[in-house]
Design a protein around this motif. Structure first.
Motif, PDB file in Angstrom:
ATOM      1  N   LEU A   1       0.838  -1.206   0.000  1.00 18.24           N
ATOM      2  CA  LEU A   1       0.000   0.000   0.000  1.00 18.24           C
ATOM      3  C   LEU A   1       0.870   1.252   0.000  1.00 18.24           C
ATOM      4  O   LEU A   1       0.600   2.212  -0.740  1.00 18.24           O
ATOM      5  CB  LEU A   1      -0.921  -0.009   1.225  1.00 18.24           C
ATOM      6  CG  LEU A   1      -1.905   1.155   1.335  1.00 18.24           C
ATOM      7  CD1 LEU A   1      -3.004   1.034   0.280  1.00 18.24           C
ATOM      8  CD2 LEU A   1      -2.528   1.210   2.732  1.00 18.24           C
ATOM      9  N   LYS A   2       1.913   1.254   0.814  1.00 20.43           N
ATOM     10  CA  LYS A   2       2.789   2.412   0.923  1.00 20.43           C
ATOM     11  C   LYS A   2       3.641   2.596  -0.327  1.00 20.43           C
ATOM     12  O   LYS A   2       3.775   3.715  -0.863  1.00 20.43           O
ATOM     13  CB  LYS A   2       3.693   2.259   2.155  1.00 20.43           C
ATOM     14  CG  LYS A   2       4.684   3.406   2.365  1.00 20.43           C
ATOM     15  CD  LYS A   2       3.970   4.720   2.644  1.00 20.43           C
ATOM     16  CE  LYS A   2       4.973   5.835   2.925  1.00 20.43           C
ATOM     17  NZ  LYS A   2       4.297   7.140   3.120  1.00 20.43           N
TER      18      LYS A   2
ATOM     19  N   TYR B   1       3.251   1.446  -3.528  1.00 24.86           N
ATOM     20  CA  TYR B   1       2.600   1.705  -4.816  1.00 24.86           C
ATOM     21  C   TYR B   1       1.503   2.771  -4.765  1.00 24.86           C
ATOM     22  O   TYR B   1       1.251   3.443  -5.758  1.00 24.86           O
ATOM     23  CB  TYR B   1       2.012   0.403  -5.372  1.00 24.86           C
ATOM     24  CG  TYR B   1       3.080  -0.595  -5.768  1.00 24.86           C
ATOM     25  CD1 TYR B   1       3.775  -0.458  -6.962  1.00 24.86           C
ATOM     26  CD2 TYR B   1       3.395  -1.669  -4.932  1.00 24.86           C
ATOM     27  CE1 TYR B   1       4.765  -1.366  -7.323  1.00 24.86           C
ATOM     28  CE2 TYR B   1       4.384  -2.587  -5.286  1.00 24.86           C
ATOM     29  CZ  TYR B   1       5.062  -2.425  -6.481  1.00 24.86           C
ATOM     30  OH  TYR B   1       6.041  -3.312  -6.835  1.00 24.86           O
ATOM     31  N   TRP B   2       0.870   2.909  -3.601  1.00 26.56           N
ATOM     32  CA  TRP B   2      -0.214   3.895  -3.517  1.00 26.56           C
ATOM     33  C   TRP B   2       0.123   5.094  -2.637  1.00 26.56           C
ATOM     34  O   TRP B   2      -0.577   6.095  -2.651  1.00 26.56           O
ATOM     35  CB  TRP B   2      -1.504   3.222  -3.014  1.00 26.56           C
ATOM     36  CG  TRP B   2      -2.209   2.465  -4.097  1.00 26.56           C
ATOM     37  CD1 TRP B   2      -3.169   2.933  -4.946  1.00 26.56           C
ATOM     38  CD2 TRP B   2      -1.980   1.099  -4.476  1.00 26.56           C
ATOM     39  NE1 TRP B   2      -3.552   1.945  -5.819  1.00 26.56           N
ATOM     40  CE2 TRP B   2      -2.841   0.805  -5.571  1.00 26.56           C
ATOM     41  CE3 TRP B   2      -1.143   0.092  -4.019  1.00 26.56           C
ATOM     42  CZ2 TRP B   2      -2.884  -0.441  -6.181  1.00 26.56           C
ATOM     43  CZ3 TRP B   2      -1.185  -1.150  -4.630  1.00 26.56           C
ATOM     44  CH2 TRP B   2      -2.044  -1.403  -5.700  1.00 26.56           C
ATOM     45  N   GLY B   3       1.183   4.973  -1.862  1.00 27.20           N
ATOM     46  CA  GLY B   3       1.627   6.101  -1.054  1.00 27.20           C
ATOM     47  C   GLY B   3       0.817   6.342   0.199  1.00 27.20           C
ATOM     48  O   GLY B   3       0.950   7.389   0.847  1.00 27.20           O
ATOM     49  N   TYR B   4      -0.031   5.365   0.595  1.00 28.42           N
ATOM     50  CA  TYR B   4      -0.860   5.526   1.793  1.00 28.42           C
ATOM     51  C   TYR B   4      -0.225   4.808   2.977  1.00 28.42           C
ATOM     52  O   TYR B   4       0.330   3.713   2.838  1.00 28.42           O
ATOM     53  CB  TYR B   4      -2.263   4.961   1.573  1.00 28.42           C
ATOM     54  CG  TYR B   4      -3.023   5.597   0.430  1.00 28.42           C
ATOM     55  CD1 TYR B   4      -2.971   6.974   0.212  1.00 28.42           C
ATOM     56  CD2 TYR B   4      -3.798   4.830  -0.432  1.00 28.42           C
ATOM     57  CE1 TYR B   4      -3.668   7.558  -0.831  1.00 28.42           C
ATOM     58  CE2 TYR B   4      -4.502   5.409  -1.481  1.00 28.42           C
ATOM     59  CZ  TYR B   4      -4.428   6.769  -1.676  1.00 28.42           C
ATOM     60  OH  TYR B   4      -5.116   7.352  -2.708  1.00 28.42           O
ATOM     61  N   ASN B   5      -0.358   5.408   4.140  1.00 30.48           N
ATOM     62  CA  ASN B   5       0.185   4.788   5.356  1.00 30.48           C
ATOM     63  C   ASN B   5      -0.786   3.807   5.995  1.00 30.48           C
ATOM     64  O   ASN B   5      -0.383   2.930   6.756  1.00 30.48           O
ATOM     65  CB  ASN B   5       0.559   5.872   6.385  1.00 30.48           C
ATOM     66  CG  ASN B   5       1.740   6.700   5.920  1.00 30.48           C
ATOM     67  OD1 ASN B   5       2.729   6.156   5.426  1.00 30.48           O
ATOM     68  ND2 ASN B   5       1.647   8.014   6.055  1.00 30.48           N
ATOM     69  N   GLN B   6      -2.078   3.968   5.712  1.00 31.60           N
ATOM     70  CA  GLN B   6      -3.056   3.059   6.300  1.00 31.60           C
ATOM     71  C   GLN B   6      -4.239   2.861   5.359  1.00 31.60           C
ATOM     72  O   GLN B   6      -4.479   3.660   4.460  1.00 31.60           O
ATOM     73  CB  GLN B   6      -3.551   3.600   7.642  1.00 31.60           C
ATOM     74  CG  GLN B   6      -4.207   4.978   7.568  1.00 31.60           C
ATOM     75  CD  GLN B   6      -4.547   5.510   8.948  1.00 31.60           C
ATOM     76  OE1 GLN B   6      -3.967   5.098   9.944  1.00 31.60           O
ATOM     77  NE2 GLN B   6      -5.511   6.411   9.011  1.00 31.60           N
ATOM     78  N   PHE B   7      -4.960   1.765   5.586  1.00 32.19           N
ATOM     79  CA  PHE B   7      -6.123   1.450   4.769  1.00 32.19           C
ATOM     80  C   PHE B   7      -7.341   2.237   5.241  1.00 32.19           C
ATOM     81  O   PHE B   7      -7.416   2.679   6.393  1.00 32.19           O
ATOM     82  CB  PHE B   7      -6.433  -0.048   4.856  1.00 32.19           C
ATOM     83  CG  PHE B   7      -5.429  -0.922   4.170  1.00 32.19           C
ATOM     84  CD1 PHE B   7      -5.455  -1.074   2.796  1.00 32.19           C
ATOM     85  CD2 PHE B   7      -4.452  -1.604   4.897  1.00 32.19           C
ATOM     86  CE1 PHE B   7      -4.533  -1.880   2.145  1.00 32.19           C
ATOM     87  CE2 PHE B   7      -3.523  -2.412   4.264  1.00 32.19           C
ATOM     88  CZ  PHE B   7      -3.557  -2.548   2.882  1.00 32.19           C
ATOM     89  N   ARG B   8      -8.286   2.385   4.341  1.00 31.52           N
ATOM     90  CA  ARG B   8      -9.574   2.958   4.716  1.00 31.52           C
ATOM     91  C   ARG B   8     -10.378   1.893   5.459  1.00 31.52           C
ATOM     92  O   ARG B   8     -10.045   0.704   5.421  1.00 31.52           O
ATOM     93  CB  ARG B   8     -10.340   3.397   3.465  1.00 31.52           C
ATOM     94  CG  ARG B   8      -9.716   4.566   2.723  1.00 31.52           C
ATOM     95  CD  ARG B   8     -10.614   4.977   1.565  1.00 31.52           C
ATOM     96  NE  ARG B   8      -9.981   5.951   0.693  1.00 31.52           N
ATOM     97  CZ  ARG B   8     -10.536   6.445  -0.403  1.00 31.52           C
ATOM     98  NH1 ARG B   8     -11.747   6.035  -0.753  1.00 31.52           N
ATOM     99  NH2 ARG B   8      -9.906   7.325  -1.146  1.00 31.52           N
ATOM    100  N   PRO B   9     -11.471   2.302   6.111  1.00 31.23           N
ATOM    101  CA  PRO B   9     -12.298   1.338   6.851  1.00 31.23           C
ATOM    102  C   PRO B   9     -12.715   0.147   5.988  1.00 31.23           C
ATOM    103  O   PRO B   9     -13.139   0.315   4.840  1.00 31.23           O
ATOM    104  CB  PRO B   9     -13.521   2.172   7.265  1.00 31.23           C
ATOM    105  CG  PRO B   9     -13.001   3.568   7.365  1.00 31.23           C
ATOM    106  CD  PRO B   9     -11.964   3.689   6.290  1.00 31.23           C
TER     107      PRO B   9
ATOM    108  N   ILE C   1      -8.551  -0.996  -4.579  1.00 36.71           N
ATOM    109  CA  ILE C   1      -7.444  -1.395  -3.708  1.00 36.71           C
ATOM    110  C   ILE C   1      -7.726  -2.752  -3.060  1.00 36.71           C
ATOM    111  O   ILE C   1      -6.806  -3.525  -2.786  1.00 36.71           O
ATOM    112  CB  ILE C   1      -7.181  -0.305  -2.644  1.00 36.71           C
ATOM    113  CG1 ILE C   1      -6.311   0.799  -3.264  1.00 36.71           C
ATOM    114  CG2 ILE C   1      -6.509  -0.866  -1.396  1.00 36.71           C
ATOM    115  CD1 ILE C   1      -5.976   1.939  -2.336  1.00 36.71           C
ATOM    116  N   CYS C   2      -9.016  -3.066  -2.868  1.00 33.94           N
ATOM    117  CA  CYS C   2      -9.390  -4.313  -2.198  1.00 33.94           C
ATOM    118  C   CYS C   2      -9.008  -5.552  -2.993  1.00 33.94           C
ATOM    119  O   CYS C   2      -8.821  -6.630  -2.427  1.00 33.94           O
ATOM    120  CB  CYS C   2     -10.894  -4.328  -1.903  1.00 33.94           C
ATOM    121  SG  CYS C   2     -11.393  -3.112  -0.679  1.00 33.94           S
ATOM    122  N   PHE C   3      -8.892  -5.439  -4.327  1.00 33.59           N
ATOM    123  CA  PHE C   3      -8.399  -6.592  -5.090  1.00 33.59           C
ATOM    124  C   PHE C   3      -6.986  -6.368  -5.607  1.00 33.59           C
ATOM    125  O   PHE C   3      -6.238  -7.330  -5.820  1.00 33.59           O
ATOM    126  CB  PHE C   3      -9.348  -6.948  -6.244  1.00 33.59           C
ATOM    127  CG  PHE C   3      -9.509  -5.919  -7.327  1.00 33.59           C
ATOM    128  CD1 PHE C   3      -8.585  -5.813  -8.355  1.00 33.59           C
ATOM    129  CD2 PHE C   3     -10.592  -5.066  -7.333  1.00 33.59           C
ATOM    130  CE1 PHE C   3      -8.739  -4.882  -9.371  1.00 33.59           C
ATOM    131  CE2 PHE C   3     -10.760  -4.124  -8.341  1.00 33.59           C
ATOM    132  CZ  PHE C   3      -9.833  -4.029  -9.365  1.00 33.59           C
TER     133      PHE C   3
END
Length: 643
Positions: A7-8, A10-18, A45-47
Motif C-alpha cells: 500500500l505504501k 505503490y499507492w503512497g498511503y500509510n493506512q487502509f480505509r475502513p 485497492i481491495c483486489f
C-alpha cells in the motif's frame, strides 16, 4: 512485501480505509468475499493489493472499456504491469495479450464479460496462473438488480474451470436481495460440482456520507434553479441529464451565462470523450453536463456539487452518481430537481418497460413473420432489422416493440444489436519488419498493402476510415476483390478490418418456436417487474420526503440501519430551523392562551399577532395544544382556549 508495504510503496498511503484491510485479509485466506463499498470508497485497492501479495495474475471482470483502460493506465503509472482485453481488439492483439498473461510478469488482466466464453480466451485460461477473480460492478449479475446484464452470467461458468480461486465481488450499491443473488449466482457452479467452499464473507461500509448534503427541489424553472445553485456553490460540478439532447441544451444554457461548461455522452468518439474528460479533471471546464455514461472510475475528489437535472430511475443510480461529489471529505452538495409530471411519467414506466406476455408473444410472432422465418429454423442466423420500420409495418408501439425485444434477449431467445452507420476502418496490427516478410510470402496482396500505406497517413497507429469504392478506383481493381483481399489481410492478422455497418442486426439464439411450443419464463419476468416497481416507488418516496434525514432514508434502502441523522440535508436543516425550544414553547403557548381565553380568534389573525415567531413554529405549538385538548377549532377555522 506485506500488504501494508505494498500500500505504501505503490499507492503512497500509510493506512487502509475502513474495511479495506479486513476484505484484503479475507481474500488472502482464500475466502469468497462480497464487498459493498460506497462510490469513492476504494474498491479497487481491495483486489489490487492482495493480488500484488500473491503469486500469479488477478483476473478482473469489468463492464466498461473506459473504466478498464483507466485502471490499467493507473496501474502502469505505478509501475505495476497490467493487461486488458475488450471489444474492438484484433485477433492478433488478443492473442499477444493472452500470451503475455501466460508468460509475462503481469499482475492484472482486465476482461469484459462478453470475452469470457470465446474459444481463444478459454483455450489460454488453463495456462494462466490466476490468483484471484475480481468481479467489479457485481450487481450486474443479478436479474433482480437495477442494471442486470446477461453477459455477467457467464462469469459463473469460470468457477468450474477455476474451482480453487477465490472470488471478490465488488459493488457500490446492492439491496439485500441483490447481495444474496450475487453470492448464489457465483457459487452455483461449485455447488453443481460438489466442491466444498467456505461461506461468503460479507463486508459493508456504512452508506452515509457525512460531508454530503442531499436536497430535493420541486421548481417551476429548472434552468433558473440550476444557475442559482452554480452561482452559490463554487467549484467543480457534474449535472446529470437523461438524454443526450438534454446534455447539449443544458451545457449551452450554462455557457450563455458565462459558466465554463461542456456536454458528455456515449455517442461521442473516444477521442472527444477523453478530451472533454481531461478538460474537466484539470478544471479547464468547470461543469460537465452528462448522461450516466460519465463518472465511473474517474478519480476527481474536489467535485463540490452534483445536480440531477432529471429524475433518476432508482436510488441505486442516484446514490452512485451523487456520491461523486465531495470525495475529498470537504462539504459538498447533491441536488435533485424535479416536477410533478416527471413523477407521473416515472410511475407509468412499469407497464411500458414490462409488456404483458400477450404483447411479447405478439411482437415475437410479428418479428418472425417480418423476417419470413419458418417454424423450427433460424437458429444462429443474423438478419438486418429496422425496428422503426417493423413497428410501423405491424402497427406496434415502438416502445412496446423495444422492451419486448429486451425481454426476449434476457430469455435468450434472440439478440438485437442496434448499430448506427459506421464506415469501414483499417489499422495495421503488425510492425513494418513483419509486413515486409509477409509481402514476400503473399505477393498477390502486396498492391493492396502499398495502396493502404500510400492513401492513409498514420494507419499504423490508429484506425483509418476507408471507403472501399475510392480505394478500388485508386488501385484499379474490382470492389468485390478489394473487400475479399481486405478480409484476407484481416484473417492473416496483418490488419484489423472493420467492414461498414449501417443496419441493426437481430440474431436468433434458437429456432422459431412453433405456436404450441411458445413459452416464456413469466415467473422471473413478473418478479423483475415487481422489483422495478419497488425501485421506482422508493425513489418517488425519497423525492416526496419532506421530513426526516435523507441520508438515513438512502441507507435504510441498502439495509444499513445504523446511520445517524446527517444534520446537513434539506430536511435536517428545515427541522433545525423549525425546532421549538422550551422557552419558545412557553412564550407561544402563553400568547395563544391570552388571545383565545375570552374569545375565539381566526388562525390567520392569531399568526399575525405572533409575528415575532416563525409561522411553522406557531403551527407546531397549535398542533400540540390541539392534541392535548388545550384548544379547540371551530367549523369556521377559529381557535378557542378550552376552559
Amino acid at each position: 512485501m506485506n500488504i501494508h508495504e505494498i500500500l505504501k510503496t505503490y499507492w503512497g498511503y500509510n493506512q487502509f480505509r475502513p474495511l479495506q484491510e479486513e476484505i484484503i485479509n479475507a481474500v488472502l485466506e482464500g475466502k469468497d468475499t462480497l464487498a459493498l463499498l460506497p462510490t469513492g470508497g476504494g474498491k479497487s485497492i481491495c483486489f489490487q493489493v492482495p493480488a500484488m501479495a500473491m503469486d500469479g495474475i488477478c483476473l478482473v471482470i469489468s463492464p466498461l472499456i473506459a473504466l478498464m483502460k483507466d485502471q490499467v493506465e493507473n496501474l502502469k503509472r505505478k509501475g505495476i504491469p497490467a493487461l486488458s482485453i475488450y471489444a474492438g481488439m484484433s485477433f492478433i492483439e488478443i492473442k499477444k495479450t493472452l500470451q503475455n498473461a501466460i508468460h509475462g510478469n503481469y499482475k492484472f488482466l482486465y476482461v469484459s464479460p462478453e470475452r469470457l466464453e470465446t474459444d481463444l480466451f478459454l483455450d489460454a485460461l488453463h495456462a494462466i496462473k490466476i490468483n484471484l477473480l475480481a468481479v467489479d460492478e457485481a450487481h450486474c449479475i443479478s436479474q433482480w438488480g437495477y442494471n442486470f446484464r446477461p453477459p455477467y452470467l457467464r462469469i459463473a461458468s469460470l468457477r468450474e474451470l477455476l474451482p480453487d480461486v477465490p472470488v471478490l465481488a465488488l459493488t457500490a450499491s446492492a439491496t439485500k436481495m441483490v447481495q444474496e443473488d450475487i453470492c448464489d449466482k457465483l457459487a452455483l457452479p461449485l455447488v453443481k460440482t460438489g466442491a466444498v467452499k467456505p461461506a461468503w464473507q460479507k463486508f459493508q461500509q456504512p452508506f452515509e456520507r457525512p460531508n454530503l448534503s442531499y436536497s430535493v427541489f420541486n421548481v417551476p424553472s429548472k434552468q433558473n434553479k440550476l444557475l442559482e445553485i452554480l452561482k452559490n456553490v463554487k467549484g467543480s460540478a457534474i449535472v446529470y441529464c437523461k438524454s443526450r439532447k438534454h446534455t447539449i441544451e443544458v451545457a449551452n444554457l450554462l455557457k450563455l451565462n458565462s459558466i465554463k461548461a461542456d456536454f458528455y455522452h456515449a455517442g461521442l468518439s473516444n477521442e472527444e470523450r477523453s478530451k472533454k474528460q481531461e478538460n474537466w479533471i484539470s478544471n479547464d471546464t468547470r461543469v460537465i453536463v452528462s448522461t450516466n455514461a460519465f463518472g465511473m472510475g474517474i478519480d476527481k475528489p474536489d467535485v463540490r456539487v452534483v445536480v440531477h437535472y432529471d429524475v433518476p430511475d432508482c436510488i441505486e443510480n442516484y446514490y452512485q452518481e451523487a456520491g461523486r461529489a465531495g470525495r475529498d471529505s470537504k462539504r459538498a452538495y447533491a441536488v435533485m430537481l424535479y416536477n410533478n409530471k416527471e413523477i407521473e411519467s416515472l410511475l407509468q414506466q412499469s407497464d411500458i418497460r414490462f409488456p404483458g406476455e400477450k404483447e411479447i408473444k405478439q411482437v415475437y410472432t410479428a418479428i418472425m413473420n417480418h423476417l419470413q422465418i419458418p417454424a423450427g429454423s433460424g437458429e444462429g442466423i443474423s438478419y438486418d432489422f429496422d425496428i422503426a420500420l417493423f413497428a410501423s409495418t405491424f402497427k406496434i408501439n415502438i416502445l412496446t416493440a423495444t422492451y419486448s425485444i429486451k425481454v426476449l434477449e434476457q430469455q435468450n431467445v434472440l439478440g438485437f444489436n442496434e448499430v448506427f452507420f459506421k464506415p469501414s476502418t483499417v489499422v495495421f496490427t503488425t510492425n513494418r519488419e513483419e509486413l515486409v516478410d509477409f509481402e514476400k510470402q503473399e505477393p498477390s496482396l502486396e498492391p493492396i498493402i502499398k495502396g493502404l500505406l500510400r492513401s492513409y497517413e498514420g494507419i499504423f497507429d490508429y484506425p483509418a476510415i476507408v471507403y472501399e469504392s475510392k480505394l478500388s478506383k485508386f488501385l484499379q481493381i474490382d470492389i468485390a476483390r478489394l473487400k475479399k483481399d481486405l478480409k484476407k489481410l484481416n484473417d492473416y492478422g496483418i490488419i484489423c478490418y472493420s467492414a461498414q455497418k449501417d443496419k441493426p442486426q437481430l440474431t436468433l439464439f434458437q429456432n422459431r418456436m412453433y405456436k404450441d411450443d411458445y413459452k416464456l419464463n413469466t415467473t422471473d419476468f413478473l418478479k423483475q417487474k415487481e422489483n422495478f416497481e419497488k425501485r421506482v416507488n422508493a425513489i418517488v418516496a425519497y423525492i416526496k420526503k419532506q421530513t426526516g434525514c435523507r441520508s438515513i432514508e438512502i441507507s435504510k434502502y441498502f439495509n444499513d440501519i445504523k446511520v445517524k441523522a446527517c444534520g446537513i440535508c434539506d430536511n435536517c436543516i428545515n427541522e433545525k430551523i423549525l425546532y421549538v425550544s422550551a422557552e419558545e414553547f412557553e412564550i407561544i403557548t402563553k400568547g395563544i392562551e391570552e388571545l383565545t381565553t375570552h374569545t375565539s380568534i381566526k388562525i390567520e389573525n392569531l399568526l399575525a399577532a405572533l409575528t415575532h415567531f416563525k409561522k411553522e413554529k406557531v403551527w407546531r405549538v397549535i398542533n400540540y395544544l390541539q392534541a392535548e385538548n388545550k384548544i379547540e377549532t371551530g367549523k369556521s377555522g377559529d381557535i378557542k382556549w378550552v376552559q
